[in-house]
Structures are given as C-alpha cells and as structure tokens.
Design an enzyme around this catalytic site. Sequence first.
Site, PDB file in Angstrom:
ATOM      1  N   CYS A  13      -1.731  -4.877  -5.957  1.00  0.00           N
ATOM      2  CA  CYS A  13      -1.891  -6.665  -5.770  1.00  0.00           C
ATOM      3  C   CYS A  13      -1.033  -7.127  -5.720  1.00  0.00           C
ATOM      4  CB  CYS A  13      -3.173  -6.528  -6.172  1.00  0.00           C
ATOM      5  SG  CYS A  13      -4.182  -5.439  -6.419  1.00  0.00           S
ATOM      6  N   GLU A  17      -1.486 -10.203  -6.275  1.00  0.00           N
ATOM      7  CA  GLU A  17      -1.033 -10.800  -7.560  1.00  0.00           C
ATOM      8  C   GLU A  17      -0.870  -9.675  -9.024  1.00  0.00           C
ATOM      9  OE1 GLU A  17      -5.504 -10.626  -5.743  1.00  0.00           O
ATOM     10  OE2 GLU A  17      -3.689  -9.594  -5.647  1.00  0.00           O
ATOM     11  N   CYS A  57      -6.424  -6.785 -11.345  1.00  0.00           N
ATOM     12  CA  CYS A  57      -5.633  -7.711 -11.318  1.00  0.00           C
ATOM     13  C   CYS A  57      -6.635  -9.011 -12.114  1.00  0.00           C
ATOM     14  CB  CYS A  57      -5.441  -8.404  -9.889  1.00  0.00           C
ATOM     15  SG  CYS A  57      -4.056  -7.542  -9.156  1.00  0.00           S
ATOM     16  N   GLU A  97       1.019  -1.138   0.067  1.00  0.00           N
ATOM     17  CA  GLU A  97      -0.229  -0.402  -0.551  1.00  0.00           C
ATOM     18  C   GLU A  97       0.921   1.236   0.000  1.00  0.00           C
ATOM     19  OE1 GLU A  97      -4.054  -2.045   2.218  1.00  0.00           O
ATOM     20  OE2 GLU A  97      -2.652  -0.548   3.685  1.00  0.00           O
TER      21      GLU A  97
END
Length: 134
Positions: free
Chosen positions: A54, A56, A94, A45
Amino acid sequence: MADYKRLMSLANDMRAFSHVPYSNFRVGAVLVGKSGKEYTGCNIENAAFSPTICAERTAFAKAVSEGEKEFECIAIVGGRSGETSPLCAPCGVCRQVMAEFCDDDFKVILGTPDDFKVYTLKEILPLTFTSKEL
C-alpha cells in the site's frame, strides 16, 4: 504544524505513480516525520497479490529505511483511475504499521485535496496491539 491541504494535494499527485494493473485503484500518501521531512508513497500491485504494498506502507518503509522513526501525520488520497474517492481509509495492515511507529495522537488526514478530515490514530484504530502488549 503541517499544511494539510498541500499534503493532500501532494498525496493526490502521488497516485500517478501507482502500479495498479489489477484493481485500477490508485492511492497516494505523504508521511511527515517529526523532523519535518516528507516521505511519499504510492500503491504497487503484484500478480501474486500478497506482495502488493500500500501507499502508506511504501512511505513508512522509505522513512524508516532512511532512519526516521517518529512521525507527525500522514495524508492519504485514493480512488479509481480518473476519480478521487471522498474517503480512502488505510487498510488494517497499514493501521498496524502506523501503530508500530506512532502515538495515539498521530494525525491521519483522509478525503480529497479540497475536502478532508483529520483523524487521530486512536480514532481509526481504537484497540491497538503494540510492543507494550508483548
């Protein structure tokens, strides 16, 4: 064929590396290339929010930056610190990244290390927008 249980356990372990001072929601991922090589990721973050990445996409960025562009599956585990969510589905961004590099039969493993389900990319993103539409 990948050992999905082991991948889910490794994805769960990757959550420890997450940088989540705002949401406290940790996600780990393990992406398996067609070569068999595994690429791990965690969410990172940022106070400005839009630079947040993220787990992924972290795994995909690592793989692509190392020359791998064909993939077999991804295992994803998430939840608040100290907890594991029964299902941590990938966000829309994602899913779009997955569609850029993966076929409809690409496997997406969701759940916990002990209780998970295997989906195809087509199941989690039924209407794709890819280079075929351009």
